[in-house]
Design an enzyme around this catalytic site. Structure first.
Site, mmCIF file in Angstrom:
data_model
loop_
_atom_site.group_PDB
_atom_site.id
_atom_site.type_symbol
_atom_site.label_atom_id
_atom_site.label_comp_id
_atom_site.label_asym_id
_atom_site.label_seq_id
_atom_site.Cartn_x
_atom_site.Cartn_y
_atom_site.Cartn_z
ATOM 1 N N LYS A 36 0.830 -1.210 0.000
ATOM 2 C CA LYS A 36 0.000 0.000 0.000
ATOM 3 C C LYS A 36 0.867 1.263 0.000
ATOM 4 O O LYS A 36 2.047 1.217 0.336
ATOM 5 C CB LYS A 36 -0.932 -0.022 1.202
ATOM 6 C CG LYS A 36 -0.216 -0.002 2.539
ATOM 7 C CD LYS A 36 -1.209 -0.160 3.692
ATOM 8 C CE LYS A 36 -0.498 -0.024 5.015
ATOM 9 N NZ LYS A 36 -0.770 -1.145 5.928
ATOM 10 N N ARG A 134 -10.748 -0.606 14.567
ATOM 11 C CA ARG A 134 -10.767 0.270 13.397
ATOM 12 C C ARG A 134 -11.800 -0.269 12.417
ATOM 13 O O ARG A 134 -12.974 0.057 12.526
ATOM 14 C CB ARG A 134 -9.352 0.343 12.800
ATOM 15 C CG ARG A 134 -9.195 1.330 11.679
ATOM 16 C CD ARG A 134 -7.750 1.418 11.165
ATOM 17 N NE ARG A 134 -7.254 0.167 10.616
ATOM 18 C CZ ARG A 134 -6.056 0.015 10.057
ATOM 19 N NH1 ARG A 134 -5.224 1.023 10.002
ATOM 20 N NH2 ARG A 134 -5.685 -1.143 9.578
ATOM 21 N N HIS A 163 -6.459 -7.779 12.306
ATOM 22 C CA HIS A 163 -5.214 -7.011 12.308
ATOM 23 C C HIS A 163 -4.781 -6.762 13.749
ATOM 24 O O HIS A 163 -5.612 -6.647 14.638
ATOM 25 C CB HIS A 163 -5.462 -5.687 11.567
ATOM 26 C CG HIS A 163 -4.222 -4.940 11.165
ATOM 27 N ND1 HIS A 163 -3.103 -5.550 10.656
ATOM 28 C CD2 HIS A 163 -3.948 -3.607 11.181
ATOM 29 C CE1 HIS A 163 -2.187 -4.620 10.373
ATOM 30 N NE2 HIS A 163 -2.678 -3.439 10.684
ATOM 31 N N ARG A 218 0.726 -11.321 5.904
ATOM 32 C CA ARG A 218 0.661 -10.032 5.191
ATOM 33 C C ARG A 218 1.809 -9.096 5.575
ATOM 34 O O ARG A 218 1.587 -7.981 6.049
ATOM 35 C CB ARG A 218 -0.640 -9.292 5.546
ATOM 36 C CG ARG A 218 -1.932 -9.977 5.240
ATOM 37 C CD ARG A 218 -3.113 -9.002 5.438
ATOM 38 N NE ARG A 218 -3.122 -8.348 6.718
ATOM 39 C CZ ARG A 218 -3.755 -8.792 7.801
ATOM 40 N NH1 ARG A 218 -4.456 -9.911 7.762
ATOM 41 N NH2 ARG A 218 -3.694 -8.118 8.936
ATOM 42 N N TYR A 260 15.865 29.398 10.183
ATOM 43 C CA TYR A 260 14.700 30.073 10.762
ATOM 44 C C TYR A 260 14.698 30.005 12.285
ATOM 45 O O TYR A 260 15.115 28.998 12.865
ATOM 46 C CB TYR A 260 13.411 29.423 10.251
ATOM 47 C CG TYR A 260 13.175 29.649 8.779
ATOM 48 C CD1 TYR A 260 12.911 30.925 8.277
ATOM 49 C CD2 TYR A 260 13.232 28.589 7.887
ATOM 50 C CE1 TYR A 260 12.691 31.125 6.923
ATOM 51 C CE2 TYR A 260 13.009 28.771 6.527
ATOM 52 C CZ TYR A 260 12.746 30.047 6.052
ATOM 53 O OH TYR A 260 12.531 30.245 4.725
ATOM 54 N N CYS A 315 14.335 23.358 6.553
ATOM 55 C CA CYS A 315 13.565 24.267 5.690
ATOM 56 C C CYS A 315 12.770 23.451 4.656
ATOM 57 O O CYS A 315 12.897 22.234 4.598
ATOM 58 C CB CYS A 315 14.500 25.224 4.968
ATOM 59 S SG CYS A 315 15.625 26.101 6.065
ATOM 60 N N MET A 316 12.014 24.138 3.837
ATOM 61 C CA MET A 316 11.187 23.422 2.854
ATOM 62 C C MET A 316 12.048 22.618 1.867
ATOM 63 O O MET A 316 11.747 21.466 1.565
ATOM 64 C CB MET A 316 10.300 24.412 2.097
ATOM 65 C CG MET A 316 9.217 23.720 1.285
ATOM 66 S SD MET A 316 8.161 24.869 0.378
ATOM 67 C CE MET A 316 7.265 25.678 1.693
ATOM 68 N N ASP A 317 13.140 23.236 1.403
ATOM 69 C CA ASP A 317 13.992 22.578 0.402
ATOM 70 C C ASP A 317 15.421 22.352 0.858
ATOM 71 O O ASP A 317 16.232 21.849 0.075
ATOM 72 C CB ASP A 317 14.069 23.450 -0.870
ATOM 73 C CG ASP A 317 12.718 23.636 -1.523
ATOM 74 O OD1 ASP A 317 11.866 22.747 -1.382
ATOM 75 O OD2 ASP A 317 12.509 24.678 -2.163
HETATM 76 C C1 LIG Z 1 -0.129 -2.216 6.448
HETATM 77 C C2 LIG Z 1 -0.786 -3.484 6.801
HETATM 78 C C3 LIG Z 1 -0.037 -4.663 6.996
HETATM 79 C C4 LIG Z 1 1.468 -4.706 6.997
HETATM 80 O O1 LIG Z 1 1.980 -4.247 8.217
HETATM 81 P P1 LIG Z 1 3.549 -4.230 8.517
HETATM 82 O O2 LIG Z 1 3.632 -3.868 9.941
HETATM 83 O O3 LIG Z 1 4.129 -3.206 7.606
HETATM 84 O O4 LIG Z 1 4.073 -5.583 8.219
HETATM 85 C C5 LIG Z 1 -0.737 -5.828 7.191
HETATM 86 N N1 LIG Z 1 -2.091 -5.835 7.249
HETATM 87 C C6 LIG Z 1 -2.825 -4.717 7.085
HETATM 88 C C7 LIG Z 1 -4.316 -4.802 7.153
HETATM 89 C C8 LIG Z 1 -2.211 -3.512 6.867
HETATM 90 O O5 LIG Z 1 -2.943 -2.398 6.709
#
Ligand SMILES: *Cc1c(COP(=O)(O)O)cnc(C)c1O
Length: 376
Positions: A36, A134, A163, A218, A260, A315-317
Site C-alpha cells: 500500500k 478500526r 489485524h 501479510r 529560521y 527548511c522546505m527545500d
Molecule cells: C499495512 C498493513 C499490513 C502490513 O503491516 P507491517 O507492519 O508493515 O508488516 C498488514 N495488514 C494490514 C491490514 C495492513 O494495513
C-alpha cells in the site's frame, strides 16, 4: 535531474528479504506482499514487478486505484484491497478482478449484484475486529453478518482476517487476539462456513507469533528491510537510500545563527554546508535541531566517512549541516540522509526515533518529487 536529491532503491535487497521471509514462514503459507501507499514510498510498479518475478502469491494494496495500476501493468496475481470501499465502486472490483475487503452488508450486496450480472462467483475477504478497533465488525457481533454474506450466491468466501494493533509491544493482548480469532473461525467452520484463507500476521506477527501464520501472512515493513523492532529473528536488508548533495558551503564565526527562528547559534567558528533536501521532500521538520532536557537533539547525516549533525531548523527545500573543521569537503559532495557507507548507517528507524515518529511514516511520506533510481 537539476536538483541533486534522489532515492536509490535496491531491488536486490527486496529479493533477499522476500526469499528469507518465504523460508521463514515455509512453503505452505501464502504471502500477501503489503504494498500500500506506493509500496511504502518505494514505488508501486517496480516493487510489484520484482515481487511478481519472485513468485509472490498475493498483493495487498491500499485502494482500488493502486489495484487498477497493477492490472494495467498486466500483473496477474490476486490483489486484495485492504480498506473498505464505497458500494458505488463495487463494479470495478469485478471488472478488474480485485478482491475487496468486506465490512458491510450494503457493500456485500452490491458486489453480489455485480458478480451475478457477469455470471461469476466472486471471491471476497471479510475483516473482523479482534482489538484494533478500526475496520470490521467486532468479532462478537460478526457472526450473523458473516452468515448473511455466506448466503449471497455470487460471492465466495475466500478470506477472513484481522489485524494487530500492538504485536510489537503487547504479546499478551496479541495472543488473546489470536486465540479469539482462532475460536471464531472454528465456530464458523462448525456451522459449515469455511474460508479458504485465514490471515492475521503483519511483519511483527510473522516474526514473533508463528502460531498466527495460519495459511497466509501479510508482511509489509520487513519486505522493505525495515525492522519493526531493533531485535528481530530475521535479518533484513534496507531497500531505500535517500541522498543529496552539498550545494553551498560557508565558514561562520562564533555567535552567528543558522536557519529560521535562529535556534542554532555557533559556539565556535565552523563550516556550514547547505544540503538540497527539506520537509517538502519528506525529511521531517521535526528533525530540526532543538533543545531538550538532555541537551540538544540533532539528526545525523553521513558525509564521506563520518556522521555530521543537522543544525537549526529544517527548511522546505534545505537543511544545514555542521561540517566542523573539515577542509576536504566541497560543494557537490554527496550526503546520505538514509543509507550506509563505510560501516556507518542511518536507517529510516533512526530518523523516526529522532523525529518522534515511526519508520512507516518516514518512508511513506518521502515525496515523489524525488526521483527513484532502481538498482537490480
Ligand atoms: C499495512 C498493513 C499490513 C502490513 O503491516 P507491517 O507492519 O508493515 O508488516 C498488514 N495488514 C494490514 C491490514 C495492513 O494495513
Amino acid at each position: 535531474m537539476f536538483r541533486p536529491a534522489w532515492i536509490e532503491i535496491d531491488l536486490g535487497a527486496l529479493r533477499t528479504n522476500f526469499k528469507r521471509i518465504r523460508r521463514f514462514v515455509g512453503s505452505k503459507v501464502k504471502i500477501i506482499a503489503t504494498i500500500k501507499q506506493s509500496a511504502y514510498g518505494h514505488g508501486l510498479i517496480p516493487v510489484a514487478t520484482q515481487l511478481h518475478r519472485l513468485g509472490v502469491d498475493f498483493f495487498g494494496v491500499g485502494g482500488l486505484d493502486e489495484a487498477i495500476k497493477l492490472r494495467e501493468e498486466r500483473l496477474k496475481e490476486p490483489i486484495l484491497v485492504l480498506s473498505p470501499t464505497s458500494s458505488n465502486f463495487a463494479k470495478y472490483f469485478v471488472e478488474y478482478d480485485v478482491r475487496p475487503t468486506v465490512v458491510s452488508m450494503d457493500f456485500a450486496r452490491a458486489l453480489n449484484r455485480e458478480a451475478a450480472k457477469r455470471n461469476v462467483r466472486f471471491p471476497v475477504h471479510i475483516k473482523i475486529d479482534t482489538g484494533m478497533g478500526r475496520l470490521g465488525l467486532y468479532y462478537k457481533d460478526a457472526y450473523r453478518f458473516i452468515k448473511e454474506v455466506s448466503r449471497l450466491k455470487s460471492l465466495s468466501l475466500e478470506g477472513i482476517f484481522t489485524h494487530f494493533p500492538a504485536a510489537d509491544i503487547d504479546p499478551e493482548f496479541t495472543n488473546h487476539q489470536i486465540s479469539v480469532f482462532n475460536a471464531f473461525v472454528s465456530k464458523l467452520k462448525g456451522q459449515g462456513i469455511r474460508f479458504l484463507y485465514q490471515h492475521c500476521a503483519n511483519s511483527m506477527g510473522v516474526l514473533k507469533y508463528r502460531h498466527c501464520h495460519f495459511n497466509m501472512v501479510r508482511p509489509g515493513l520487513i519486505l522493505y528491510g525495515i525492522r519493526p523492532q531493533p531485535h528481530i529473528p530475521l535479518k533484513v536488508e534496507p531497500m531505500l537510500s535517500l541522498k543529496s548533495k552539498i550545494i553551498f558551503l560557508k565558514k561562520i564565526q562564533k555567535g552567528r545563527s543558522v536557519s529560521y527562528a535562529r535556534t542554532y547559534i555557533a559556539r565556535r567558528p565552523t563550516l556550514i554546508g547547505t544540503v538540497a533536501i527539506g520537509y517538502a521532500d519528506g525529511y521531517p521538520w521535526s528533525l530540526s535541531g532543538r533543545k531538550t532536557l538532555r541537551g540538544i537533539s540533532q539528526a545525523k547525516v553521513i558525509v564521506q566517512d563520518s556522521f555530521f549533525n543537522v543544525v537549526g531548523r529544517v527548511c522546505m527545500d534545505h537543511i544545514m549541516i555542521d561540517l566542523k573543521r573539515r577542509t576536504d569537503i566541497g560543494v557537490g559532495q554527496e550526503v546520505i540522509l538514509i543509507g550506509k557507507k563505510k560501516g556507518l548507517e542511518v536507517t529510516a528507524s533512526d530518523l523516526a526515533k529522532w523525529a518522534h515518529t515511526i519508520s512507516y511514516e518516514i518512508v511513506s511520506r518521502l515525496s515523489f518529487r524525488i526521483p527513484r533510481i532502481y538498482n537490480k
